[in-house]
Design an enzyme around this catalytic site. Sequence first.
Site, mmCIF file in Angstrom:
data_model
loop_
_atom_site.group_PDB
_atom_site.id
_atom_site.type_symbol
_atom_site.label_atom_id
_atom_site.label_comp_id
_atom_site.label_asym_id
_atom_site.label_seq_id
_atom_site.Cartn_x
_atom_site.Cartn_y
_atom_site.Cartn_z
ATOM 1 N N TYR A 146 0.856 -1.194 0.000
ATOM 2 C CA TYR A 146 0.000 0.000 0.000
ATOM 3 C C TYR A 146 0.882 1.230 0.000
ATOM 4 C CZ TYR A 146 -3.363 3.506 1.610
ATOM 5 O OH TYR A 146 -4.163 4.625 1.723
ATOM 6 N N ASP A 241 9.278 3.019 -0.362
ATOM 7 C CA ASP A 241 8.237 3.651 0.447
ATOM 8 C C ASP A 241 8.508 3.277 1.901
ATOM 9 O OD1 ASP A 241 6.035 4.456 1.813
ATOM 10 O OD2 ASP A 241 4.565 3.589 0.428
ATOM 11 N N LYS A 269 4.171 9.453 8.621
ATOM 12 C CA LYS A 269 3.938 8.899 9.963
ATOM 13 C C LYS A 269 4.917 9.426 11.021
ATOM 14 C CE LYS A 269 0.994 5.403 8.162
ATOM 15 N NZ LYS A 269 0.955 4.486 7.062
HETATM 16 C C1 LIG Z 1 0.345 4.928 5.669
HETATM 17 C C2 LIG Z 1 1.123 4.639 4.441
HETATM 18 C C3 LIG Z 1 1.017 5.442 3.292
HETATM 19 C C4 LIG Z 1 0.022 6.562 3.178
HETATM 20 O O1 LIG Z 1 0.258 7.564 4.094
HETATM 21 P P1 LIG Z 1 -0.957 8.590 4.455
HETATM 22 O O2 LIG Z 1 -0.299 9.571 5.359
HETATM 23 O O3 LIG Z 1 -1.990 7.752 5.116
HETATM 24 O O4 LIG Z 1 -1.422 9.186 3.192
HETATM 25 C C5 LIG Z 1 1.834 5.164 2.224
HETATM 26 N N1 LIG Z 1 2.718 4.156 2.270
HETATM 27 C C6 LIG Z 1 2.845 3.358 3.351
HETATM 28 C C7 LIG Z 1 3.861 2.266 3.345
HETATM 29 C C8 LIG Z 1 2.039 3.567 4.463
HETATM 30 O O5 LIG Z 1 2.148 2.735 5.499
#
Ligand SMILES: *Cc1c(COP(=O)(O)O)cnc(C)c1O
Length: 428
Positions: A146, A241, A269
């Site tokens: 994701y 990511d 985060k």
């Molecule tokens: C949470 C997350 C996202 C998206 O971040 P948001 O701040 O919710 O838009 C993208 N990549 C990873 C790996 C994530 O865990």
Amino acid sequence: MNSPGPLSKKMFAAANLVTPGGVNSPVRAFKNVDGEPFFVRRAKGSRVEDIDGKTYIDYIGSWGPNILGHAPAVIINTLHEVAKDGISFGIPNLFEVKMAQKIVEWVPSVEKVRMCNSGTEATMSAIRLARGFTGRDKLIKFDGCYHGHSDSLLVAAGSGALTQGNPDSAGVPKAFAEKTIVLPYNDPAALEAAFAAVGDEIAAIIVESYPANAGLVFPKPGYLELLRSITKKHGALLIFDEVMTGFRLGKAGVQGLENLTPDLSCFGKVIGGGLPVGAFGGRADVMDFLAPNGPVYQAGTLSGNPLAMAAGLAQLGELEKRGFERLDQLGAHFEAGLRKLLDEKGVPHRFNRVGSMFCLFFTDREIVNVKDVMQQDLELFRKFFWGCLDKGIYIAPSPYETGFISLAHTEPDLDDTLSVFEEVLRKI
Ligand SMILES: *Cc1c(COP(=O)(O)O)cnc(C)c1O
């Protein structure tokens, strides 16, 4: 319908009248566990309290950001101080430069970085940048990873590994999805076949450095190295990511643990200290393709605002002082107790952990990718979830999420949690 308490139930009904599904992000609706959510009244340290007055030990931490625990004094005090001098200016401030310097110092692959407001923005912008830099359109992502909710990324695998992707959400144009190739994770042959077929059209691979949004899955030995070498060979960029893993698993995230150098990295985060922040950065020659230096447009009214930057810096400062080692120590304590318990109970399971991130799977299949994650005993998970919630332990309301331990958790918190697990498993 499972529901935590009468006041939460009432509030959820009210929320549903004015917000789709009653929530501002789907997983909060508890659909994966056939129930309704509780509403939080306040949270402190390792605990959240709902509006019915019940307290839970929390293993979500706002889905990752709250690595110091809830409402840590250092962030609250920082926010009070900084806000006195203004909340957002839309013109350069000192905190955003300090934040960029900190990221560049901690993450060796990042020479320049741009701040934004969410993980979704970070990955979306990194992909646009990769396309602009390479002059290519196609993107490879992996099934079960994701990366937020932008159009290019809400794509499901086609019927064969090499077929173009299909929209995974209504509203994503087929023409966008067709530019995204979705491959199975941990499958070197699929990757090699994709590059053999269309290698010179691929702008980038984007990968969750350790996939943690469909359970917690680890790369097979050599797999991340293959992503690095194959992209290099074909002139594509490698995007890590690290929105979830960045600044949680050490100063340089998974790339530090694995000693790898992606071209671009995405963060979110933990770097926001609980405020809405994202960032993407990497090679200076690539980053300089961004406006105002280069032709790839990206912008943000609130990007780099002093409150969010100062909160993030305060959080990183605490992590630096008190150490990622403490988080790993807590994780190891939890793992040892949990493994012993599950073995004694004879529950078929797999358990993955790195540092303060963990995932328990109710399956005895080896976890290679999302296909294995889907084989869990979902009914058992549901019963386990509600049993735990009832006893004051809040784990993610979905079998596809990773759990988080914070620096506010203590060994007694973890031991209390394991006692509840034991009791719940005995009854189901
Ligand atoms: C949470 C997350 C996202 C998206 O971040 P948001 O701040 O919710 O838009 C993208 N990549 C990873 C790996 C994530 O865990």
